[in-house]
Motif scaffolding. Structure first.
Motif, short mmCIF file in Angstrom:
data_model
loop_
_atom_site.label_atom_id
_atom_site.label_comp_id
_atom_site.label_asym_id
_atom_site.label_seq_id
_atom_site.Cartn_x
_atom_site.Cartn_y
_atom_site.Cartn_z
N TRP A 117 0.83 -1.20 0.00
CA TRP A 117 0.00 0.00 0.00
C TRP A 117 0.87 1.26 0.00
CZ3 TRP A 117 -4.94 -0.03 -1.06
CH2 TRP A 117 -5.71 -1.17 -0.78
N ILE A 168 -8.28 2.67 -2.33
CA ILE A 168 -9.10 3.08 -1.20
C ILE A 168 -9.78 4.40 -1.58
CG2 ILE A 168 -9.18 3.71 1.24
CD1 ILE A 168 -6.75 2.01 1.71
N ALA A 221 -9.33 2.70 5.09
CA ALA A 221 -10.31 1.70 4.63
C ALA A 221 -11.61 1.79 5.43
CB ALA A 221 -9.71 0.31 4.73
N ILE A 241 -12.50 -0.52 0.28
CA ILE A 241 -11.48 -0.92 -0.69
C ILE A 241 -12.18 -1.47 -1.92
CG2 ILE A 241 -9.56 -2.48 -1.20
CD1 ILE A 241 -8.86 -2.48 1.76
N HIS A 248 -3.09 2.92 -2.86
CA HIS A 248 -3.35 1.77 -3.73
C HIS A 248 -2.25 0.73 -3.56
CE1 HIS A 248 -0.74 4.47 -6.04
NE2 HIS A 248 -0.38 3.43 -6.78
#
Length: 265
Positions: free
Chosen positions: A108, A146, A180, A185, A204
């Motif tokens: 992420w 997200i 989130a 998501i 992402h």
């Protein structure tokens, strides 16, 4: 391609736009064939997984005519000119190859903190445009986003994670969890030719691909010309371009015409 007022409002709120089947099968066939040729080349612009398979081919538009045509496609250029209200230049152009069975995780992250930290980009007035070369399925390393995470801005609360073959600046789990909780998501999926645009501060990442189905995506990073890089860049020029010449939109059917005159694969 012009965005509607509704699409502009959605992008401002959610941070992304998705256009299924934006490019047709004829166009995608020539792009797929050229991508296979590029990824088979022993070039310095191609970064590899620990296994040795290609992970990312940078600056492809500079050494491949078909991808140079794609770089000027109005479906990619015009929406960003509309959003930024000015011409755009190419900050980065790459093919990310999530190889069948061996494609590794992308942790992420947000892109703008790296563009700012390593390249000297002043503001997040740049955007990623992702064109699916292969069908992106829920199971073959689909890119996860997200929604609304771009509203947090660029977050310095990140850490270096060397668990993949692509060292980077990755978001901490507690930061991702908070994002989130607010936005959920999503993982946009679709056939080759589907198009995804997302904000420079959108969180992402991608899970590994342990399926027989490859997942290649072309990424263009287009930035407002006024947002050009400042100072000394820390990455090679083929990763962070220093040519700030505006990318002019080409003819709407240029890629299709190029496909009709392409050499057989």
């Amino acid at each position: 391609m012009k965005l509607s007022d509704e699409q502009l409002r959605f992008f401002e709120e959610q941070g992304y736009l998705f256009f299924p089947d934006c490019f047709d099968a004829e166009e995608m066939a020539v792009l797929q064939a050229e991508a296979a040729r590029v990824l088979a080349e022993p070039r310095e612009e191609i970064r590899r997984e620990k296994s040795g398979v290609p992970r990312t081919a940078f600056a492809v538009h500079r050494y491949n005519d078909v991808f140079n045509v794609l770089a000027h496609d109005p479906r990619l250029v015009e929406p960003l000119e509309q959003i930024f209200g000015e011409p755009v230049y190419m900050h980065q152009f790459k093919i990310n190859a999530m190889t069948a069975f061996t494609g590794e995780t992308w942790q992420w992250h947000q892109d703008f903190p790296s563009w700012q930290r390593f390249d000297g980009m002043p503001e997040p007035r740049a955007m990623n445009i992702a064109l699916f070369l292969d069908e992106v399925k829920p199971i073959n390393g689909a890119l996860m986003l997200i929604p609304k995470s771009h509203r947090h801005g660029a977050l310095p609360d990140a850490y270096d994670d060397l668990t993949t073959s692509h060292p980077g600046w990755y978001l901490k789990p507690d930061v991702v969890s908070k994002m989130a909780e607010e936005g959920g998501i999503i993982a946009p999926t679709g056939r080759p030719g589907s198009l995804l645009m997302f904000h420079a501060n959108m969180a992402h990442g991608s899970p590994p691909n342990m399926t027989p189905y490859p997942r290649r995506i072309v990424y263009l990073t287009l930035s407002a010309v006024s947002n050009h890089l400042r100072g000394e860049q820390q990455r090679p020029e083929f990763i962070a371009h220093t040519d700030f010449t505006p990318v002019r939109a080409g003819a709407p059917d240029a890629l299709r015409e190029r496909a009709r005159h392409a050499e057989p694969a």
